[in-house]
Design an enzyme around this catalytic site. Sequence first.
Site, PDB file in Angstrom:
ATOM      1  N   ASP A 120     -40.426  42.361  43.258  1.00 47.32           N
ATOM      2  CA  ASP A 120     -40.636  42.970  41.792  1.00 47.32           C
ATOM      3  C   ASP A 120     -39.817  42.713  40.819  1.00 47.32           C
ATOM      4  OD1 ASP A 120     -38.706  44.286  42.671  1.00 47.32           O
ATOM      5  OD2 ASP A 120     -40.380  46.252  43.068  1.00 47.32           O
ATOM      6  N   GLU A 169     -35.531  50.005  40.319  1.00 45.97           N
ATOM      7  CA  GLU A 169     -36.879  49.920  40.795  1.00 45.97           C
ATOM      8  C   GLU A 169     -38.203  49.689  39.100  1.00 45.97           C
ATOM      9  OE1 GLU A 169     -37.962  48.891  43.623  1.00 45.97           O
ATOM     10  OE2 GLU A 169     -37.914  50.640  44.925  1.00 45.97           O
ATOM     11  N   ASP A 190     -25.319  48.924  46.492  1.00 44.72           N
ATOM     12  CA  ASP A 190     -26.570  49.457  46.848  1.00 44.72           C
ATOM     13  C   ASP A 190     -25.938  50.083  47.968  1.00 44.72           C
ATOM     14  OD1 ASP A 190     -27.587  48.019  47.940  1.00 44.72           O
ATOM     15  OD2 ASP A 190     -29.149  47.729  46.052  1.00 44.72           O
TER      16      ASP A 190
HETATM   17  N1  LIG Z   1     -31.420  47.128  47.584  1.00 49.21           N
HETATM   18  C1  LIG Z   1     -32.074  45.552  47.924  1.00 49.21           C
HETATM   19  C2  LIG Z   1     -31.459  44.851  46.962  1.00 49.21           C
HETATM   20  O1  LIG Z   1     -30.612  44.418  46.306  1.00 49.21           O
HETATM   21  C3  LIG Z   1     -32.673  43.003  46.783  1.00 49.21           C
HETATM   22  O2  LIG Z   1     -31.791  42.668  46.144  1.00 49.21           O
HETATM   23  C4  LIG Z   1     -33.430  43.057  47.779  1.00 49.21           C
HETATM   24  C5  LIG Z   1     -34.159  41.551  48.653  1.00 49.21           C
HETATM   25  O3  LIG Z   1     -34.459  41.238  49.548  1.00 49.21           O
HETATM   26  P1  LIG Z   1     -34.218  40.450  50.353  1.00 49.21           P
HETATM   27  O4  LIG Z   1     -32.983  39.776  49.683  1.00 49.21           O
HETATM   28  O5  LIG Z   1     -34.185  40.942  51.697  1.00 49.21           O
HETATM   29  O6  LIG Z   1     -35.497  39.358  49.808  1.00 49.21           O
HETATM   30  O7  LIG Z   1     -33.739  44.117  48.661  1.00 49.21           O
HETATM   31  C6  LIG Z   1     -33.373  45.447  48.570  1.00 49.21           C
HETATM   32  O8  LIG Z   1     -34.332  46.510  47.960  1.00 49.21           O
END
Ligand SMILES: N[C@@H]1[C@@H](O)[C@H](O)[C@@H](COP(=O)(O)O)O[C@@H]1O
Length: 299
Positions: free
Chosen positions: A141, A148, A72
């Site tokens: 979540d 989402e 992403d």
């Molecule tokens: N788009 C990204 C996800 O791809 C990622 O998995 C998530 C969790 O992030 P973290 O690993 O910092 O908890 O964050 C964002 O929302």
Amino acid sequence: MRLIIRSDYNEVSEYIASYVKNRINEFKPTQERPFVLGLPTGSSPIGLYKNLVKFHKNGELSFKHVVTFNMDEYVGLPRDHPESYHSFMWHHLFKHIDIEPSNVNILDGNAENLSEECIRFEKKIKDIGGVELFIGGIGPDGHIAFNEPGSSLMSRTRVKTLAYDTILANSRFFDNDISKVPRMALTVGVGTVMDSREVAIIITGAHKALALAKCIEEGVNHMFTVSAIQLHPKALIVCDEDATLELHVKTVKYFKSIEHVITNLIGAENVGLQGNVKKYPTPEVTPTREAFYNLPFNR
Ligand SMILES: N[C@@H]1[C@@H](O)[C@H](O)[C@@H](COP(=O)(O)O)O[C@@H]1O
């Protein structure tokens, strides 16, 4: 699905990094037949990337014939902004390894036509023959990439509006100021991830325990989009003990016992290496149920 439980973030990172290294090396990629790897951003994969860089520096792993697709990217954030996923990936991984820049694919969140950019990205994945191994993280979540809650589980790469929870969670990277967090992102779809030949998800921390429980112990649910991996024929989750806090004790014991038996069968050094499984004979004696439950990890 396999669930691998390690004591903490560092052990999770070491496990998943060795797994990726073994998969790439066993694949023996060439220019004509590259290893296609899907990659996430966020704090979850930083330890993985550190270990991959270490393997590369030790001469144990080359990315010469690895093609990557990132999950992403934010919409409208300049590419060289320190919090863009372009910057993140170059900073944590790409600039330290021998990957060909032309083999790196990250969605362009500043493309003139965002929908066309998403279609182009999907086509590129298809044209190269699909993703061999997609690594992912999740949000608290249970979202995967930027899919989402409520996202279609058949979704493809597209523009998504971020949920308020995600904006809030990601504001920590933007001076804790939610007004600085982009409101939209380009993201691979759940279907895009599910089409890969293997999916491996990193889940660490108590704040993700509920999402892990939903993903493993309940049904496939678009409100926890990572749960779609229940339908994937080759899915792996690597988590730490904190992330298991909402799981039933029985679930944790079950997955630990499975790992133990597999390790006994094929040797710790071969866990994750498909090709080597058949080289090891099945033991003549399968542990009795009693012996099985008396194994040290079950005490
Ligand atoms: N788009 C990204 C996800 O791809 C990622 O998995 C998530 C969790 O992030 P973290 O690993 O910092 O908890 O964050 C964002 O929302």
